[in-house]
Design an enzyme around this catalytic site. Structure first.
Site, PDB file in Angstrom:
ATOM      1  N   ASP A 678       0.794  -1.273  -0.150  1.00  0.00           N
ATOM      2  CA  ASP A 678      -0.111   0.005   0.034  1.00  0.00           C
ATOM      3  C   ASP A 678       0.830   1.217   0.017  1.00  0.00           C
ATOM      4  OD1 ASP A 678      -2.546   1.317   0.063  1.00  0.00           O
ATOM      5  OD2 ASP A 678      -2.151   1.633   2.303  1.00  0.00           O
ATOM      6  N   LYS A 682       1.483   4.471  -3.153  1.00  0.00           N
ATOM      7  CA  LYS A 682       1.441   5.775  -2.645  1.00  0.00           C
ATOM      8  C   LYS A 682       2.402   6.571  -3.061  1.00  0.00           C
ATOM      9  CE  LYS A 682      -1.641   5.033   1.448  1.00  0.00           C
ATOM     10  NZ  LYS A 682      -1.759   4.976   2.913  1.00  0.00           N
TER      11      LYS A 682
END
Length: 814
Positions: A678, A682
């Site tokens: 994750d 980003k």
């Protein structure tokens, strides 16, 4: 002298005629008045239908005539006292017998000529005017019935006869003052040719009759009584916020009427406009309403746009070819060919290069117009100097009207910008040098959206309607709906935004309601919806064609991300909490950004990085202001920051991770957070937003999890975390021994992105992050030694929902 005209809805029933009698008597007490009436509502169409049935050898015309007779007889019986009914019933029966004889003749011949049709439809106004006159007689009001056929003289072009004003004025002036009564009643719509045969005045004929009387008598005013309270800023059937126009000029009224404002018809204005006679448009059913005053020079006000109007369906005919350049006569030949076929041209535009002429005509006349033009230019088309006439159907014209527009620059740009932002494609534009009217040709299916968008743009008192569709109603989605519901009154009051949710979807169900979903009971609406099929869902959403639509994706679904492109291409803004699209292949990401730019809409995903923190927005501001990012360092996982802020060796690592999941900081599968995938997404998104075309495979991910933790399902993951507790304790102890803290850091420098666990000293800007905080350090050409720092809560449903909410507002306000 004054003239009052009452339309078909005003005399549709005995009750309505009673209102007309009240208004007529009140007017007669002020000064003498001519009362012009239309046929009872729907009667003219029924008479035309009877004639056509008879011509087609359809004997059911008799049934239609019988229905009309019974309707008129019923009105007489309800309107008049028994003692006054006999004579009027006899008149109705006589006229109905004449109608039957006329239709019998049509039936026998199998032909309905224009002359016979004029005779046939004239009975509607004859019957209604005689009933109104009888109503006045029953009340004891002094009056005289006038036969408009004896007073209004026309040529013999049946169906749309041209008035001989000199002869007509002489006849009216001789007939009206001679009677010396306060009230005169005359049938509208009908007149006579020089040989005495009945003619009609065409569309809006009863209004025209009233204007002819007013002009001939130099009336003090003309009143048009209908079923609406004046001309409106837009068609109220399309725009709920439409409001009456108190005062308007003749020219503006004619422009609005030409482009579909059916309260008034352009020929109506001409006889009174020449003499400057004021024209009132009033509501029979709300006579106390002010209505609209049409006058020569209404007082100036802030409303430089008076109103909006539309007409459709129309077709666009385009004549073009290199053989037109520099050769005179093409326009004349085109218009002459159309005139021979009696095709009315509604709009004209021609390119300055003389390479193309474009005209709009009504849809029923399009085929005839195309045949006429192709025949006229057949030699040039055959020789290749002209292209065959191009025809585009299913279009409409939307017009912006106002005499003061010429004094206000930027009106056209504002109009086109508002339409463009909502995906309304303009096929042709016409604007006269007087700048009273700006007309655009658009798709017929876009009319409602276009009219509402323009009404919001030019009539500032109206709140701008925003239509939101939310996909995903988990923790974040529910919080978003709560925030939307709570904030609706404030948005309406402070920002003039009427924000409503028109669609909801989960992985199983969806509901769409263009009237808006009650957010106090959205669960029930969703449960009553349809089974989810993403294709069906998006097709139905696009078919609604709502203005200012924002599609919000609060899922983690790759399937939902696949629909973004189709929505953006229809100028539907996309707000994505879902990171799939922005972190997918660079080509796909760039394509979505390009679509948003091409179709003048928004693809926003602020919450992809840092939940509600303004990270992507700030990065964009830096770049737009000319700065350049040299490197970035960031803690981008509220989950991992929470875990390492709470893990001190006194509790097992697995227990801290489970706490993070229980408190809603992790994805349903915590491995997405703990593996760094994750975070890698980003930093990839930030690098791309900074202008670097990276792929996910290029982000270096230095995982701190043992490989066995990634095997099996979520329960197995927690088991493996417990097994490897010594590993995690070792990481903590090594950092603590040096006075450092563990932080999962994402970094970008020299075109390279990487993520991994680092032990940071107290001097580092990322050392002191608390709880679930995120932080980003931007080192730029302007922020060289001391970075620009953005820090705050980077996880949690409430703050993430607020970030999504902010993107929704950004999408509709910029």
């Amino acid at each position: 002298m004054q003239v009052l005209k009452f339309g078909g809805s005003s005399v549709a029933t005995a009750e309505n005629i009673g209102r007309v009698l009240d208004l007529a008597e009140a007017a007669g007490r002020r000064q003498p008045a001519v009362v012009v009436v239309s046929a009872l509502g729907g009667v003219t169409d029924a008479l035309i239908g009877a004639g056509r049935r008879a011509a087609a050898a359809d004997a059911t015309y008799r049934d239609l005539l019988q229905e009309l007779e019974q309707r008129h007889l019923a009105v007489v019986r309800e309107l008049l006292p028994i003692t006054g009914q006999s004579a009027v019933l006899s008149v109705v029966k006589t006229h109905c017998n004449e109608l039957e004889s006329l239709c019998d003749g049509i039936f026998a011949l199998g032909e309905l000529s224009d002359r016979t049709l004029d005779k046939l439809v004239s009975y509607g106004e004859l019957l209604s005017s005689k009933m109104v006159a009888a109503g006045l007689a029953a009340r004891g009001a002094a009056h005289q019935w006038l036969d408009s056929r004896q007073l209004i003289r026309t040529d013999a072009r049946y169906g749309h006869a041209a008035v001989d004003f000199a002869a007509t004025h002489d006849r009216i002036q001789a007939a009206v003052p001679a009677a010396g009564v306060p009230l005169y009643v005359a049938p509208g719509f009908i007149a006579s040719a020089p040989d005495g045969s009945t003619t009609t005045l065409g569309r809006g004929g009863s209004d025209y009759t009233a204007a002819i009387f007013a002009g001939a008598l130099s009336a003090s005013q003309l009143e048009i009584w209908t079923d609406v309270s004046g001309m409106m800023t837009a068609d109220p059937r399309l725009v709920r916020a439409a409001r009456p126009i108190p005062r308007i000029s003749y020219q503006e009224a004619m422009e609005l009427s030409h482009f579909g404002a059916k309260v008034l018809y352009p020929p109506t204005v001409q006889p009174v406009m020449r003499q400057g006679i004021p024209l009132w448009i009033k509501n029979t059913f709300a006579p106390e309403d002010e209505g609209t005053l049409v006058e020569v020079a209404p007082p100036a006000n802030h409303a430089f746009v008076r109103g909006l109007s539309s007409i459709g369906p129309v077709a666009l005919l385009r004549l073009e070819g290199s053989g037109m350049v520099g050769i005179p006569g093409f326009s004349r030949r085109l218009f002459a060919a159309l005139a021979r076929e009696q095709v009315n041209v509604i709009l004209i535009t021609q390119s300055s290069s003389e390479h193309s002429i474009c005209v709009a005509v009504s849809a029923p006349e399009a085929a005839r117009a195309q045949q006429a033009a192709d025949a006229e230019f057949a030699p040039e088309i055959l020789a290749g100097r002209l292209d065959p006439l191009d025809r585009e159907d299913d279009l409409a014209i939307v017009a912006l009207v106002g005499e003061q527009m010429k004094n206000h620059p930027g009106i056209s740009g504002r109009m086109f910008g508002a339409l463009g932002q909502n995906g309304v494609n303009i096929r042709a534009i016409a604007q006269g040098s007087s700048e009273k009217n700006i007309s655009t040709v658009i798709r017929q299916q876009d009319v409602r959206k276009a009219i509402n968008v323009l009404h919001e743009s030019f009539f500032e008192a109206t709140a701008r309607q925003v239509n939101v569709v939310v996909t995903g109603v988990g923790n974040v989605g529910r919080k978003l709906l709560e925030q939307l519901s709570r904030q609706q009154p404030w948005l309406l009051e402070k920002l003039r935004l009427n924000l409503r949710v028109v669609g909801l979807a989960t992985s199983k169900q969806f509901v769409l309601d263009e009237e808006g979903i009650d957010l106090s009971n959205w669960q029930a609406a969703l449960e009553a919806g349809q089974a989810l099929n993403l294709t069906t869902f998006t097709e139905q959403l696009l078919a609604l064609n709502l203005r200012n639509t924002v599609f919000v994706d609060v899922t983690a679904s790759a399937d939902v991300a696949q629909v973004y492109a189709g929505l953006l291409a229809k100028s539907v803004a996309v707000v994505a909490c879902n990171k799939v699209a922005a972190s997918s292949e660079y080509q796909s990401y760039a394509h979505l950004k390009s679509l948003a730019q091409e179709f003048n809409t928004h693809f926003l995903f602020e919450t992809n990085v840092g939940a509600g923190l303004p990270i992507i927005g700030t990065l964009g501001d830096l770049l737009r202001s000319g700065d350049e990012v040299q490197r970035m360092q960031a803690v981008l996982s509220g989950t991992l920051n929470f875990v390492f802020n709470n893990y001190d060796g006194t509790r097992p690592f697995a227990e801290v991770v489970r706490q993070a999941q229980d408190e809603g900081y992790t994805e349903p599968d915590p491995r997405l957070d703990l593996t760094g995938v994750d975070v890698a997404r980003k930093i990839l998104i930030l690098a791309r937003e900074a202008g670097h075309p990276l792929e996910m495979s290029e982000v270096v991910n230095e995982s701190f999890l043992p490989a066995s933790c990634l095997e099996g399902d979520v329960p197995a993951f927690y088991e493996q975390l417990a097994v490897h507790e010594p590993h995690f304790r070792g990481l903590f102890d090594a950092a603590a021994a040096e006075g450092k803290k563990l932080r999962f850091v994402a970094s970008f420098a020299d075109g390279q992105a990487r993520v991994g666990l680092q032990a940071l000293p107290p001097s580092h800007d990322l050392y002191s992050l608390q709880g679930k905080d995120n932080a980003v350090l931007f080192y730029t050409n302007r922020y060289v030694e001391q970075p620009l720092v953005i820090k705050g809560a980077g996880a949690g449903a409430e703050v993430t929902a607020s970030g999504v909410f902010a993107d929704v507002l950004r999408a509709v306000q910029s």
